[in-house]
Structures are given as structure tokens and as C-alpha cells.
Write a protein that holds these residues in place. Structure first.
Motif, mmCIF file in Angstrom:
data_model
loop_
_atom_site.group_PDB
_atom_site.id
_atom_site.type_symbol
_atom_site.label_atom_id
_atom_site.label_comp_id
_atom_site.label_asym_id
_atom_site.label_seq_id
_atom_site.Cartn_x
_atom_site.Cartn_y
_atom_site.Cartn_z
ATOM 1 N N ALA A 94 -11.325 -5.456 8.877
ATOM 2 C CA ALA A 94 -10.582 -6.547 9.508
ATOM 3 C C ALA A 94 -10.203 -7.634 8.509
ATOM 4 C CB ALA A 94 -11.405 -7.152 10.640
ATOM 5 N N ARG A 95 -10.755 -7.552 7.296
ATOM 6 C CA ARG A 95 -10.513 -8.591 6.305
ATOM 7 C C ARG A 95 -9.696 -8.070 5.119
ATOM 8 N NH1 ARG A 95 -14.979 -12.797 5.400
ATOM 9 N NH2 ARG A 95 -13.044 -14.005 5.363
ATOM 10 N N ARG A 96 -8.952 -6.985 5.382
ATOM 11 C CA ARG A 96 -8.004 -6.444 4.407
ATOM 12 C C ARG A 96 -6.611 -6.456 5.035
ATOM 13 N NH1 ARG A 96 -10.935 -0.931 4.944
ATOM 14 N NH2 ARG A 96 -13.045 -1.372 4.175
ATOM 15 N N VAL A 97 -5.586 -6.691 4.221
ATOM 16 C CA VAL A 97 -4.221 -6.645 4.727
ATOM 17 C C VAL A 97 -3.273 -6.342 3.577
ATOM 18 C CG1 VAL A 97 -3.623 -9.087 4.370
ATOM 19 C CG2 VAL A 97 -2.602 -7.837 6.275
ATOM 20 N N THR A 98 -2.141 -5.712 3.899
ATOM 21 C CA THR A 98 -1.077 -5.494 2.915
ATOM 22 C C THR A 98 0.224 -6.032 3.476
ATOM 23 O OG1 THR A 98 0.141 -3.871 1.601
ATOM 24 C CG2 THR A 98 -0.619 -3.149 3.766
ATOM 25 N N ILE A 99 1.075 -6.579 2.600
ATOM 26 C CA ILE A 99 2.385 -7.045 3.035
ATOM 27 C C ILE A 99 3.443 -5.967 2.828
ATOM 28 C CG2 ILE A 99 1.717 -9.408 2.441
ATOM 29 C CD1 ILE A 99 3.838 -9.224 0.154
ATOM 30 N N VAL A 100 3.027 -4.785 2.349
ATOM 31 C CA VAL A 100 3.942 -3.671 2.080
ATOM 32 C C VAL A 100 3.717 -2.580 3.122
ATOM 33 C CG1 VAL A 100 4.697 -1.966 0.386
ATOM 34 C CG2 VAL A 100 3.830 -4.195 -0.381
ATOM 35 N N PRO A 101 4.706 -2.276 3.961
ATOM 36 C CA PRO A 101 4.511 -1.220 4.964
ATOM 37 C C PRO A 101 4.139 0.098 4.307
ATOM 38 C CG PRO A 101 6.573 -2.407 5.346
ATOM 39 C CD PRO A 101 6.064 -2.844 4.006
ATOM 40 N N ASP A 102 3.012 0.670 4.713
ATOM 41 C CA ASP A 102 2.504 1.872 4.055
ATOM 42 C C ASP A 102 1.581 2.600 5.031
ATOM 43 O OD1 ASP A 102 1.240 3.811 2.525
ATOM 44 O OD2 ASP A 102 1.026 2.541 0.768
ATOM 45 N N ALA A 103 2.051 3.752 5.532
ATOM 46 C CA ALA A 103 1.259 4.512 6.492
ATOM 47 C C ALA A 103 -0.062 4.969 5.889
ATOM 48 C CB ALA A 103 2.059 5.718 6.987
ATOM 49 N N ALA A 104 -0.042 5.325 4.600
ATOM 50 C CA ALA A 104 -1.272 5.779 3.949
ATOM 51 C C ALA A 104 -2.293 4.646 3.868
ATOM 52 C CB ALA A 104 -0.958 6.309 2.554
ATOM 53 N N ALA A 105 -1.838 3.429 3.562
ATOM 54 C CA ALA A 105 -2.747 2.280 3.516
ATOM 55 C C ALA A 105 -3.324 2.005 4.895
ATOM 56 C CB ALA A 105 -2.015 1.052 2.981
ATOM 57 N N HIS A 106 -2.487 2.050 5.911
ATOM 58 C CA HIS A 106 -2.961 1.818 7.278
ATOM 59 C C HIS A 106 -4.022 2.842 7.660
ATOM 60 C CE1 HIS A 106 -2.671 0.342 11.406
ATOM 61 N NE2 HIS A 106 -2.707 1.610 11.780
ATOM 62 N N ALA A 107 -3.792 4.101 7.293
ATOM 63 C CA ALA A 107 -4.751 5.159 7.614
ATOM 64 C C ALA A 107 -6.088 4.949 6.920
ATOM 65 C CB ALA A 107 -4.166 6.522 7.236
ATOM 66 N N ARG A 108 -6.074 4.300 5.762
ATOM 67 C CA ARG A 108 -7.302 4.033 5.020
ATOM 68 C C ARG A 108 -8.001 2.742 5.472
ATOM 69 N NH1 ARG A 108 -8.220 5.795 -0.002
ATOM 70 N NH2 ARG A 108 -10.311 5.025 0.468
ATOM 71 N N GLY A 109 -7.378 1.992 6.379
ATOM 72 C CA GLY A 109 -8.009 0.765 6.858
ATOM 73 C C GLY A 109 -7.483 -0.491 6.201
ATOM 74 N N VAL A 110 -6.221 -0.443 5.710
ATOM 75 C CA VAL A 110 -5.564 -1.638 5.166
ATOM 76 C C VAL A 110 -4.280 -1.835 5.968
ATOM 77 C CG1 VAL A 110 -4.694 -2.809 3.116
ATOM 78 C CG2 VAL A 110 -6.528 -1.122 2.889
ATOM 79 N N PRO A 111 -4.320 -2.603 7.048
ATOM 80 C CA PRO A 111 -3.168 -2.698 7.950
ATOM 81 C C PRO A 111 -2.044 -3.547 7.387
ATOM 82 C CG PRO A 111 -4.926 -4.138 8.697
ATOM 83 C CD PRO A 111 -5.486 -3.341 7.544
ATOM 84 N N PHE A 112 -0.848 -3.312 7.918
ATOM 85 C CA PHE A 112 0.334 -4.094 7.559
ATOM 86 C C PHE A 112 0.276 -5.449 8.262
ATOM 87 C CE2 PHE A 112 5.001 -4.952 8.363
ATOM 88 C CZ PHE A 112 5.258 -5.378 7.071
#
Length: 308
Positions: free
Chosen positions: A235-253
Motif C-alpha cells: 500500500a506504500r508503493r506507487v508508480t506514475i507510469v502505467p505498467d501492467a507488470a508493475a501492478h501485478a507485482r504490487g506497485v499500483p498506478f
């Protein structure tokens, strides 16, 4: 007549062209703004390419890019109470700022215009909305608290530099920012500890981590991998770059908060804050400015100057 930079079909920066267009007239609930500085952002070339047309449809032919600018109100339409002629304002939101003059909805509900604080130059005001607003939403998303340690990927870019500065205003105990070695001076100037990205990043961060939260402003496998490794709470990770792989790993957009720019300006108050401006182009050379942004590695913001 005045100048606008338009495009008639999706494509690369070469499809942009300057055109003489009629000066706008303020309708009811609108003001006309004369732009003095215009920010250039990656979202502009993503819109131009058609990559995000499902989310940001454009009315073609005659589409106009640009989601942030600063300028002066020159005409006020019927029913407008928030602004007067002569007010210095920041325009943000929907595309359309790659032009000298624009008629803009002036209501609070439209959330497209904000009074420019006197402490900011037009240039600094023009590059605030995307970088500082995005940074504010990202830090709210990860719930950064005083004394905590933050990891920022892509800390030398516009959003990254804003994340660093706002995090310190929120009381972060330490901010560590990844960047190329050539950009480490920019990262230090923002107030963060620089770390070179690339091979061996995990080992370098292992000497500095773990971290309470992470904001990824760069995108890609490396920021995702290190965010997961060094920030335990998803819940304390985020990315400003849309990336399905990042979301799947637990880094939401990132999801932006309402009234983002107003909240950012409230946080800034009178505290020192400045975003690096890496390049300036005349408005008519918007295509060259977009090509510069598209090449990457800008190390700051790009500004268009109407009449320059």
C-alpha cells in the motif's frame, strides 16, 4: 489572429504545425487567458501518438496539445466572479494550451484555472501542475509521514524533483533518489541522496534501505523490483507510469486526488520550491520540444514561450 500549434492526425511530433487562428472570445462562465509560458510533458506526445486516445480523445482535425500553462486573464465573460482582467493564473487539466490565447472555463467545478501565487515566476508556475500535482498525489497515496525514509526512482526529472522537495516539506527523514550519475547534482540540489540506477542498483540500495515508501517516476522492471524488495507494505508503493507488470507485482498506478494543484500550493505555502527547467523553445517549435521530450533524459522540464 494569434498562433496555435495544431495537429490533424495522430502521429509523431512532425505532424504538429503552427497556424493562425481567430482570437477567442469569452463566453458565459469563461475567461480568455494570454499564455506567457507553457509546460511540455510526456502526456503530450502520448496523446499525439494516439496511445491514450481511449482516455483522452481529441477532436481532429485541429487538435491542440498542452495540459499546463501560466498566463494573464485578458477578458472576463458574463457570470464570472472568481477572476478579473489582469489576474495571473495557472491553467491545468484538459489539453489545449499550445497556443497564445485560450477561452477557459472559470468555475471551481471545472478546476482548470488557479490564481498564480506571486512568489512564482510565470515559467515556474507553468511547470507546476503536472510535476508538483502528480508528486503531491503520489505522496498522499503512499501516506508518507514525518521521519520516514522514502525511495524515489527517476529523481532528476520534473516529477521526481517535485516528489523529493514535497517529501521533505512533509517531514521525511531521508529521501533517496535514483538517477544517472550525470544527474546526481540535480538530485542533491533537490535535497535527496543520489544513487546511480542500472546494474547493481539493488546492492547499492541494500546499503541504504529498507524504506517506508517508494514512488516510481521512471517505470520499468528495475524500479518495480527494488520497490517490492525494499518497501514491505504494498500500500506504500506507487508508480506514475502505467505498467501492467508493475501492478501485478504490487506497485499500483497512481490515482490523482481531487483539487490536486490547490492542495499542492497550500502545502508549499512560502517554502522554497523550484523545478529544474532543462530547455525552452518558441511556441512555433513545439514539435522540436516534443521530440526532445520523447528522446528522454531531459533532466527537468521543457517550456514553450509564446512570442519567443
Amino acid at each position: 489572429m494569434s498562433t496555435a500549434v495544431l495537429f490533424d492526425r495522430y502521429g509523431d511530433p512532425g505532424v504538429l504545425y503552427p497556424a493562425e487562428v481567430p482570437d477567442p472570445v469569452a463566453g458565459p462562465g469563461q475567461v480568455v487567458v494570454r499564455y506567457t509560458a507553457i509546460g511540455v510533458n510526456p502526456i503530450d506526445w502520448k496523446i499525439l501518438s494516439g496511445e491514450v486516445r481511449a482516455y483522452v480523445p481529441m477532436d481532429l482535425p485541429g487538435g491542440c496539445l498542452g495540459v499546463e500553462a501560466a498566463g494573464v486573464v485578458v477578458e472576463v465573460g458574463a457570470g464570472v466572479r472568481r477572476f478579473r482582467a489582469g489576474d495571473h493564473v495557472i491553467r491545468h487539466g484538459r489539453p489545449g494550451t499550445f497556443r497564445e490565447y485560450e477561452a477557459v472555463a472559470a468555475s471551481q467545478e471545472a478546476d482548470e484555472l488557479t490564481l498564480r501565487p506571486a512568489r512564482f515566476t510565470d515559467e515556474q508556475a507553468a511547470v507546476l501542475p503536472v510535476a508538483a500535482g502528480t508528486a503531491y498525489s503520489a505522496l498522499r497515496r503512499v501516506g508518507l509521514r514525518p521521519g520516514e525514509r522514502l525511495l524515489v526512482h527517476g529523481a532528476s526529472g520534473g516529477v521526481g524533483a517535485a516528489v523529493v522537495q514535497l517529501a521533505l516539506l512533509l517531514g521525511a527523514g531521508e529521501v533517496v533518489g535514483t538517477a544517472s550519475p550525470a544527474r546526481h547534482g540535480l538530485v542533491r540540489a533537490s535535497g535527496a541522496t543520489p544513487v546511480g540506477y542500472g546494474q547493481g542498483l539493488s546492492e547499492r540500495l541494500a546499503e541504504l534501505g529498507p524504506f517506508h515508501a517508494s514512488v516510481d517516476c521512471a517505470g520499468g522492471p528495475e524500479p518495480t523490483e527494488t520497490a517490492v524488495r525494499f518497501v514491505a507494505d504494498a500500500a506504500r508503493r506507487v508508480t506514475i507510469v502505467p505498467d501492467a507488470a508493475a501492478h501485478a507485482r504490487g506497485v499500483p498506478f497512481l490515482e490523482h486526488v481531487p483539487l490536486e494543484l490547490t492542495s499542492t500550493l497550500d502545502l508549499l505555502g512560502t517554502a522554497p520550491f523550484e523545478l529544474p527547467v532543462a530547455a525552452r523553445y518558441p511556441l512555433e517549435q513545439a514539435g522540436a520540444a516534443l521530440a526532445h521530450s520523447l528522446r528522454g533524459g531531459v533532466g527537468g522540464k521543457i517550456v514553450l514561450v509564446p512570442g519567443g
